[in-house]
Scaffold this motif. Structure first.
Motif, mmCIF file in Angstrom:
data_model
loop_
_atom_site.group_PDB
_atom_site.id
_atom_site.type_symbol
_atom_site.label_atom_id
_atom_site.label_comp_id
_atom_site.label_asym_id
_atom_site.label_seq_id
_atom_site.Cartn_x
_atom_site.Cartn_y
_atom_site.Cartn_z
ATOM 1 N N VAL A 191 0.650 -0.828 0.037
ATOM 2 C CA VAL A 191 -0.428 0.093 0.045
ATOM 3 C C VAL A 191 0.554 1.211 -0.248
ATOM 4 O O VAL A 191 0.037 2.090 -0.218
ATOM 5 C CB VAL A 191 -0.747 -0.346 1.602
ATOM 6 N N GLY A 192 1.940 1.272 0.552
ATOM 7 C CA GLY A 192 3.200 2.723 0.424
ATOM 8 C C GLY A 192 3.863 1.882 1.095
ATOM 9 O O GLY A 192 4.595 0.653 2.237
ATOM 10 N N THR A 193 5.502 2.525 0.782
ATOM 11 C CA THR A 193 6.480 2.114 1.523
ATOM 12 C C THR A 193 6.930 3.431 2.065
ATOM 13 O O THR A 193 6.923 4.901 1.947
ATOM 14 C CB THR A 193 7.186 2.475 0.391
ATOM 15 N N VAL A 207 7.535 -1.510 4.502
ATOM 16 C CA VAL A 207 6.349 -1.788 3.179
ATOM 17 C C VAL A 207 4.995 -1.783 4.349
ATOM 18 O O VAL A 207 4.953 -2.712 5.190
ATOM 19 C CB VAL A 207 6.368 -3.069 2.842
ATOM 20 N N TRP A 208 4.422 -1.289 4.169
ATOM 21 C CA TRP A 208 2.969 -1.432 4.437
ATOM 22 C C TRP A 208 1.952 -2.231 3.937
ATOM 23 O O TRP A 208 1.960 -1.543 2.527
ATOM 24 C CB TRP A 208 2.416 0.099 5.207
ATOM 25 N N TYR A 209 1.525 -3.377 4.221
ATOM 26 C CA TYR A 209 0.877 -4.187 3.131
ATOM 27 C C TYR A 209 -0.425 -4.815 3.439
ATOM 28 O O TYR A 209 -0.575 -5.352 4.305
ATOM 29 C CB TYR A 209 1.758 -4.893 2.129
ATOM 30 N N THR A 225 -8.263 -15.422 3.454
ATOM 31 C CA THR A 225 -8.839 -13.825 4.661
ATOM 32 C C THR A 225 -7.349 -12.784 4.521
ATOM 33 O O THR A 225 -6.838 -13.100 3.948
ATOM 34 C CB THR A 225 -8.545 -14.403 6.212
ATOM 35 N N SER A 226 -7.565 -11.735 4.854
ATOM 36 C CA SER A 226 -6.724 -11.350 4.522
ATOM 37 C C SER A 226 -6.416 -9.850 5.661
ATOM 38 O O SER A 226 -7.002 -10.626 7.305
ATOM 39 C CB SER A 226 -7.935 -10.252 4.121
ATOM 40 N N SER A 227 -5.242 -9.773 5.697
ATOM 41 C CA SER A 227 -4.549 -9.046 6.990
ATOM 42 C C SER A 227 -3.388 -8.152 6.643
ATOM 43 O O SER A 227 -3.232 -7.718 5.313
ATOM 44 C CB SER A 227 -3.427 -9.736 7.488
ATOM 45 N N TRP A 228 -3.649 -7.156 7.829
ATOM 46 C CA TRP A 228 -2.611 -5.681 7.117
ATOM 47 C C TRP A 228 -1.710 -5.664 8.517
ATOM 48 O O TRP A 228 -1.121 -5.916 9.436
ATOM 49 C CB TRP A 228 -3.428 -4.971 7.356
ATOM 50 N N LYS A 229 -0.025 -5.530 7.570
ATOM 51 C CA LYS A 229 1.441 -5.644 8.171
ATOM 52 C C LYS A 229 2.259 -4.847 7.267
ATOM 53 O O LYS A 229 1.627 -3.476 6.678
ATOM 54 C CB LYS A 229 1.684 -7.256 7.643
ATOM 55 N N THR A 230 3.382 -4.553 8.267
ATOM 56 C CA THR A 230 3.595 -3.611 8.174
ATOM 57 C C THR A 230 5.566 -4.810 8.362
ATOM 58 O O THR A 230 5.698 -5.500 8.987
ATOM 59 C CB THR A 230 4.652 -2.620 8.931
ATOM 60 N N TRP A 231 6.224 -4.980 6.526
ATOM 61 C CA TRP A 231 7.288 -5.294 6.721
ATOM 62 C C TRP A 231 8.633 -4.651 6.197
ATOM 63 O O TRP A 231 9.322 -3.848 5.837
ATOM 64 C CB TRP A 231 7.193 -6.398 5.237
ATOM 65 N N THR A 232 9.708 -4.860 7.739
ATOM 66 C CA THR A 232 10.625 -3.746 7.224
ATOM 67 C C THR A 232 12.083 -4.511 6.801
ATOM 68 O O THR A 232 12.191 -5.727 7.135
ATOM 69 C CB THR A 232 10.824 -3.234 8.503
ATOM 70 N N PHE A 233 12.643 -3.694 5.955
ATOM 71 C CA PHE A 233 13.759 -4.549 4.672
ATOM 72 C C PHE A 233 14.604 -3.853 5.198
ATOM 73 O O PHE A 233 15.217 -2.706 5.122
ATOM 74 C CB PHE A 233 13.671 -5.306 3.559
ATOM 75 N N GLN A 250 5.538 -6.998 11.223
ATOM 76 C CA GLN A 250 4.291 -6.568 12.853
ATOM 77 C C GLN A 250 2.936 -6.292 12.458
ATOM 78 O O GLN A 250 3.556 -5.725 10.866
ATOM 79 C CB GLN A 250 4.570 -5.498 13.770
ATOM 80 N N ASP A 251 2.337 -6.393 13.201
ATOM 81 C CA ASP A 251 0.744 -6.566 12.732
ATOM 82 C C ASP A 251 0.495 -5.363 12.293
ATOM 83 O O ASP A 251 0.888 -4.097 13.072
ATOM 84 C CB ASP A 251 0.336 -7.260 13.541
ATOM 85 N N GLY A 252 -0.303 -4.693 12.049
ATOM 86 C CA GLY A 252 -0.806 -3.551 10.971
ATOM 87 C C GLY A 252 0.085 -2.164 10.568
ATOM 88 O O GLY A 252 0.750 -3.110 9.913
#
Length: 282
Positions: A191-193, A207-209, A225-233, A250-252
């Motif tokens: 959704v955004g970085t 990365v928010w996804y 199902t769907s979920s919202w998370k943030t993935w940091t690289f 992490q969640d959300g």
């Protein structure tokens, strides 16, 4: 990719709340959502598997197309109650996506902050795909997006995490294949970085996804199902491209669920087959 916060690929465990894989939980459905008529909207979304930190989707970021120059010369006689926004204020920003690919994954990212953000978004998509559930394609993905040192250290733990038992819980056979007639879904939609830090040698990009995962089919007990998370690289500039050194999730943040009616299994399967993923520019 890595589950939780610390590249931990230990055996999944089950709690009363659902399965936990590293730092990620999958809540099993309380009833068979594909067994009856079309469902209404669900309440707050349940946590889902980011399978070994990998989950997954489809979303399009739609922007206004380039409209050219200033409209002031068009001869319009409309009253001017104030300054109009310039046409360029609604045009897409950023450079075009990369054109080259390595192992089916975009590569050759720009040696800039935007290039690092683009790399992180595309890496999230690749690591959140169904390819991670099959050993050969998983190894190819890991070799492509991680540094050589990180990839060598991750492959064995990942193989243990994607065990036969784990795949069976996802409704897959020992080779990561879905039952005939069913469609396994695993997608990540950035959704955004944001670049939390950047230098010519390294970058830290979050990365928010939105993630989708589950089995679509008339006999499935694990619906998509769907979920919202943030993935940091943590990225490193290596051999002319950005590569992952370490990653964590992490969640959300998760928005309030809307009141959209849940699709049937046939509708989900059809959508997954018809709509492909994206190469992200930034």
């Amino acid at each position: 990719m890595t589950p939780g916060d610390e590249n931990d690929y230990g055996e999944p465990t089950r709690t009363d709340e659902g399965h936990r894989y590293g730092g990620t939980r999958l809540r099993l459905p309380e009833d068979d959502p594909y067994g009856g008529a079309r469902r209404g909207a669900r309440g707050p979304s349940r946590s889902m598997v980011t399978v070994v930190g990998v989950v997954v989707v489809l979303i399009a970021a739609i922007a206004f197309a380039n409209r050219g120059g200033d409209d002031s010369s068009s001869g319009s006689s409309a009253p001017t109650g104030g300054d109009k926004p310039n046409a360029t204020s609604t045009t897409p920003t950023g450079t075009k996506p990369v054109q080259s690919k390595t192992g089916g994954i975009p590569s050759g990212f720009a040696h800039t902050k935007q290039g690092a953000e683009s790399a992180a978004a595309n890496f999230a998509v690749a690591l959140g795909s169904t390819g991670m559930f099959q050993k050969d394609s998983r190894h190819d993905l890991v070799d492509t997006v991680y540094t050589a040192t990180a990839a060598a250290a991750l492959k064995a733990p990942m193989d243990q995490a994607y065990s036969t038992d784990f795949l069976a819980r996802m409704g897959l056979d020992a080779d990561g294949n879905a039952p005939q007639g069913d469609t396994f879904v695993s997608r990540v939609v950035p959704v955004g970085t944001t670049a939390q830090s950047y230098s010519a040698a390294s970058a830290k990009v979050a990365v928010w996804y939105l993630g989708l995962i589950g089995m679509s089919g008339t006999t499935s007990t694990d619906p998509v199902t769907s979920s919202w998370k943030t993935w940091t690289f943590d990225l490193q500039w290596t051999d002319g491209d950005w590569k992952i050194v370490h990653d964590a999730q992490q969640d959300g943040p998760a928005p309030v669920p809307g009141d959209d009616a849940a699709a049937t299994s046939d509708e989900i399967s059809k959508a997954i087959e018809e709509y492909g993923g994206f190469t992200y520019a930034r």
